[in-house]
Design an enzyme around this catalytic site. Sequence first.
Site, PDB file in Angstrom:
ATOM      1  CG  ASP A  81      -2.072   0.962   1.126  1.00 37.85           C
ATOM      2  OD1 ASP A  81      -1.936   1.984   0.415  1.00 37.85           O
ATOM      3  OD2 ASP A  81      -3.103   0.713   1.764  1.00 37.85           O
TER       4      ASP A  81
ATOM      5  NE  ARG B 191      -4.582   3.045   0.011  1.00 38.50           N
ATOM      6  CZ  ARG B 191      -5.661   2.377   0.393  1.00 38.50           C
ATOM      7  NH1 ARG B 191      -6.865   2.772   0.007  1.00 38.50           N
ATOM      8  NH2 ARG B 191      -5.552   1.316   1.168  1.00 38.50           N
TER       9      ARG B 191
END
EC number: 3.5.4.25
Length: 194
Positions: A124, A126
Amino acid sequence: MQLIEKAMLPTPWGNFLIFGFEEKKNGKNHVALVYGDIKTNTPTLSRVHSECLTGDAFFSLRCDCGSQLEMSMKRISQEGSGVLIYHRQEGRNIGLLNKIKAYALQDRGLDTVQANQKLGFSADERDFSLCADIFNILNIKKIRLLTNNPFKVQMLSDAGINIVERVPLIVKKNPKNAYYLKTKAEKMGHLLSE
């Protein structure tokens, strides 16, 4: 992050206001959908929804994104007020073309985490601090966060957002996304049961 404009956005779940934001450093755009009166002292029901063109616009069954987006808008409408931030970080921030490459690797047997790693990314990528900026611009101080992702809760908390409750957002599995959801639970810690 700066607010550029807002306008009415009629939806099947009622009229939302759509707020357009721009990152000052790179000009990237993000939006927030606001329903009802969010200027109260009660914690605001909120969803930070990361962009997923394939799930949100093309109804892909590979993921649960489109179903989560729809359920979030319904829940906010039913609540009478709330906010949905549409976080423009496609494919857990690896970008659309890399996401398609990851899909191809998944077609060959890798799971979503392995595919990202094979492409040189973490599971991930983000950055949720941008969402904290949007919450601050909207003057939202306390939220009830619609999510199954403890990483998102931690990142938003670390960015200064007061999350008073994690509200589960459980959608139905289908045969095409069952392995994906299992991987999210086992390898990424997502809480996929109430």
